[in-house]
Every structure is written in C-alpha cells, then in structure tokens.
Scaffold this motif. Structure first.
Motif, PDB file in Angstrom:
ATOM      1  N   THR A 137      45.732  48.168  39.271  1.00 54.77           N
ATOM      2  CA  THR A 137      45.302  48.512  37.913  1.00 54.77           C
ATOM      3  C   THR A 137      45.532  47.327  36.966  1.00 54.77           C
ATOM      4  N   THR A 138      46.580  46.563  37.210  1.00 58.82           N
ATOM      5  CA  THR A 138      46.820  45.368  36.398  1.00 58.82           C
ATOM      6  C   THR A 138      45.701  44.351  36.615  1.00 58.82           C
ATOM      7  N   VAL A 139      45.303  44.190  37.876  1.00 58.83           N
ATOM      8  CA  VAL A 139      44.184  43.296  38.176  1.00 58.83           C
ATOM      9  C   VAL A 139      42.941  43.744  37.420  1.00 58.83           C
ATOM     10  N   SER A 140      42.696  45.042  37.441  1.00 57.63           N
ATOM     11  CA  SER A 140      41.525  45.581  36.748  1.00 57.63           C
ATOM     12  C   SER A 140      41.585  45.290  35.256  1.00 57.63           C
ATOM     13  N   HIS A 141      42.761  45.463  34.663  1.00 58.31           N
ATOM     14  CA  HIS A 141      42.898  45.208  33.219  1.00 58.31           C
ATOM     15  C   HIS A 141      42.666  43.730  32.895  1.00 58.31           C
ATOM     16  N   VAL A 142      43.121  42.845  33.778  1.00 55.32           N
ATOM     17  CA  VAL A 142      42.918  41.408  33.550  1.00 55.32           C
ATOM     18  C   VAL A 142      41.436  41.063  33.617  1.00 55.32           C
ATOM     19  N   LEU A 143      40.768  41.539  34.656  1.00 60.63           N
ATOM     20  CA  LEU A 143      39.369  41.175  34.871  1.00 60.63           C
ATOM     21  C   LEU A 143      38.433  41.809  33.863  1.00 60.63           C
ATOM     22  N   ASN A 144      38.786  43.023  33.405  1.00 61.52           N
ATOM     23  CA  ASN A 144      37.894  43.735  32.485  1.00 61.52           C
ATOM     24  C   ASN A 144      38.346  43.667  31.031  1.00 61.52           C
ATOM     25  N   GLU A 145      39.531  43.025  30.830  1.00 62.87           N
ATOM     26  CA  GLU A 145      40.074  42.875  29.473  1.00 62.87           C
ATOM     27  C   GLU A 145      40.167  44.215  28.760  1.00 62.87           C
TER      28      GLU A 145
END
Length: 347
Positions: free
Chosen positions: A16-24
């Motif tokens: 989920t952290t990866v998702s937040h980084v990639l999708n801002e």
C-alpha cells in the motif's frame, strides 16, 4: 513480470505504501519514497494503466476517429490533435474507418468500451447511426467539420461556404465566367456548404450556372481526375459545341484539384493558360505539385490543434456550454490560376 508486491519486498515497505508513492495518494516519508523509487528502477516495474484508470476513473487517453488516413488532410489534422493532447498529458488512439460507416460504428463502440476520456470524430457518414451511439455515451466529444445531428458535442470547423466563395470570387476577378465545380458527396454537410459558396459567388457576378456545371465526386485524387475528365471532355462533344469551354474549375478539396491537374495535362490543356484550377484545404502537398495549386483554407495542423484543445477543455469542464468554433479560411494564390485566354471567352 514484476508486481507491486515485488517492489514492496525489495523496498522493505508494504505494497500500500508503494501504491501511495506511485499514485501520490498519501504523504510518504522521504526515506520510504526513495527506497520505493529505487526498487521500481532496479526491477523495471511498470504500474498497471488499467488498474490506475479504474481507481481514478480516467485513462488519460482520447480516441480519434477519421475516415481516411491516406488523405493528407486527415494526416495533418491528426498531427495537430496529437500535439495538443500530448501537451495536456493525454495519449491518442487513432482509428481509420476507411470511409466505411459500419467500420466507423464498430470503432466508436470499441473506443467507448475502452473507456477513453474523450472522443474526437471526423465522420464518414451515416449520421443517424452515429447519433444513436452518441446518445448511449456520455463521453466528452468534439466533431471536426461535420455536424452529427442530435449529438451533444462541440464542433470545430472551417467556414466552408465563405472559403468556397472566396476561391470562386478569385477566379471571377481574374475574368473567368464559366467555372465548373467538382463537389464532394452530397450527403456531407461540408460538400453542400462548399457548393453553396461556389454558386453564391457566380450568382453575385450575374452568372447562372446550370446542373451540368457541377459534378459529384468522392474527395479523392482519382475521383477528381475522373470528374475533371468528364467535365472537360463533355464540352468537346458536338451537342456542346455552341458553348464556350470551362476556363476554371473549383474543386471542393485539394486532393480532387490535384486529380484535375492530371486530367488537364492528359487532355493537353495548359494550366493556368487554358484552364485555372483552385482547391480547398491548402494541404502541404498543394505547394509542391506542378503547377503549385491555388487553394483556400487554414492551417490544418492548427485546426487539429484547436480541436484537441476544445476536447481537453470539454473533458476538464464537462458541464460547460457547447462550443461551435468556426475558423476563417484564407486564399493562397499560387501557379494554378491566372486570367483566361481571351479566345476562350468567346460565346
């Protein structure tokens, strides 16, 4: 193929952290962001555009549907659309209907099923079927030059009647009295508007053209070639012997005008000394045929750029009032028009 979980494992964070980084979508610490981006780079991870579009309800893709990519007009138009959309962060899906209304409908449905964010259409006909599809779709849309009755869409077009009027007026001012017209298909509004401009210019000059002065074709160079041959050869027949020959031809687009130049050459007519030819659109190719073609139009790339801009505005502001943008064409005089030989004006 690497997944978001592979990135998370390598970076030492949750997926989920990866998702937040990639999708801002949420603030992430600088250290976590650095590790995620390094992991993405190391394993060559590509986020799923489909998944992202489902989350954001947007694809950043617009569909562009044209009737004939072999026609330089549409090639130049698409270049302008693509540039405008690219600068706004959108990619373009291009579909060529090949002047087939059924294929056009199929592509329309495909583009809508792909959930494009917007649709730009230059119609290949069958407006009733298109109108039905438009009613089923709420996607922001723009049409170029051709009106689709009942469609909720912006339109960007050239002032066709005024452009044709200016082209024929140019011939009249040179001294031409018998100016034939090679028209596009009568089913298209653009063709009807250009015929009306041709007719208005002649009538204002006190010239009453009859039905034999107009011949319908298909907006292609072979079509213009065949139409010009028929026009020019018909006046040489005995039953037409009393009439003065045509000294000018107005073709409703440059491709047909280029075909007319070829027909004139084969029939031994010197352009512009014995026959003046003027086209419509001012495609880039018109400057490089011989003789260089006099034409009326506006920058086709700019037309496409404006259409793309209007579409992006519609996507970003779907509730705004519909626009009908009308561009003013200009006459570009080149080598294919001149005053007619006085001997050709004899009754």
């Amino acid at each position: 193929m690497s997944t978001i979980k592979d990135v998370a494992a390598l970076a030492g964070v949750s997926f989920t952290t990866v998702s937040h980084v990639l999708n801002e979508t949420r603030p992430v610490s600088a250290d976590a962001r650095r590790r995620v981006l390094a992991a993405v780079e190391e394993i060559g991870y590509l986020p799923s555009a489909v998944a992202r579009s489902l989350r954001k309800s947007e694809t950043k893709i617009v569909g562009v549907l044209v009737p004939n990519v072999q026609n330089p007009f549409f090639a130049e138009l698409v270049c302008g659309v693509e540039e405008s959309c690219r600068l706004a962060g959108y990619s373009v899906f291009l579909c060529n209907s090949d002047n087939d209304p059924k294929r056009q409908q199929q592509y329309m449905r495909t583009l809508l099923e792909k959930r494009v964010d917007g649709l730009l259409l230059s119609s290949a006909g069958d407006d009733e079927a298109l109108a039905r599809i438009f009613k089923l779709a709420s996607v922001p849309s723009v049409t170029v030059d051709r009106l689709v009755p009942g469609a909720r869409a912006d339109r960007v077009s050239v002032h066709n009647q005024q452009g044709a009027y200016n082209a024929v007026r140019h011939l009249i001012e040179l001294g031409h009295r018998r100016v034939a017209c090679i028209s596009g298909p009568a089913e298209f509004e653009v063709a009807r508007e250009r015929i009306e401009g041709w007719r208005r210019a002649l009538q204002e000059a006190g010239i009453s053209p009859d039905a034999s002065w107009v011949i319908e074709s298909d907006f292609s160079s072979p079509g213009g070639y065949d139409a010009a041959r028929r026009l020019l050869m018909a006046q040489a027949k005995p039953e037409h012997g009393a009439a003065a020959p045509f000294t000018g031809i107005f073709a409703s687009n440059d491709m047909m005008a280029i075909g007319a130049l070829r027909a004139a050459a084969e029939l031994g007519l010197r352009v512009p000394q014995q026959l003046s030819v003027v086209g419509f659109d001012d495609i880039e190719l018109s400057r490089y045929v011989f003789p260089a073609l006099t034409s009326v139009g506006c920058s086709i790339k700019e037309l496409g750029h404006e259409a793309g801009r209007v579409l992006i505005e519609r996507i970003e502001n779907p509730g705004a009032a519909l626009k009908d943008v009308l561009l003013t064409p200009r006459l570009v005089v080149r080598e294919s028009t001149a005053a007619p030989d006085a001997a050709l004006l004899a009754p």
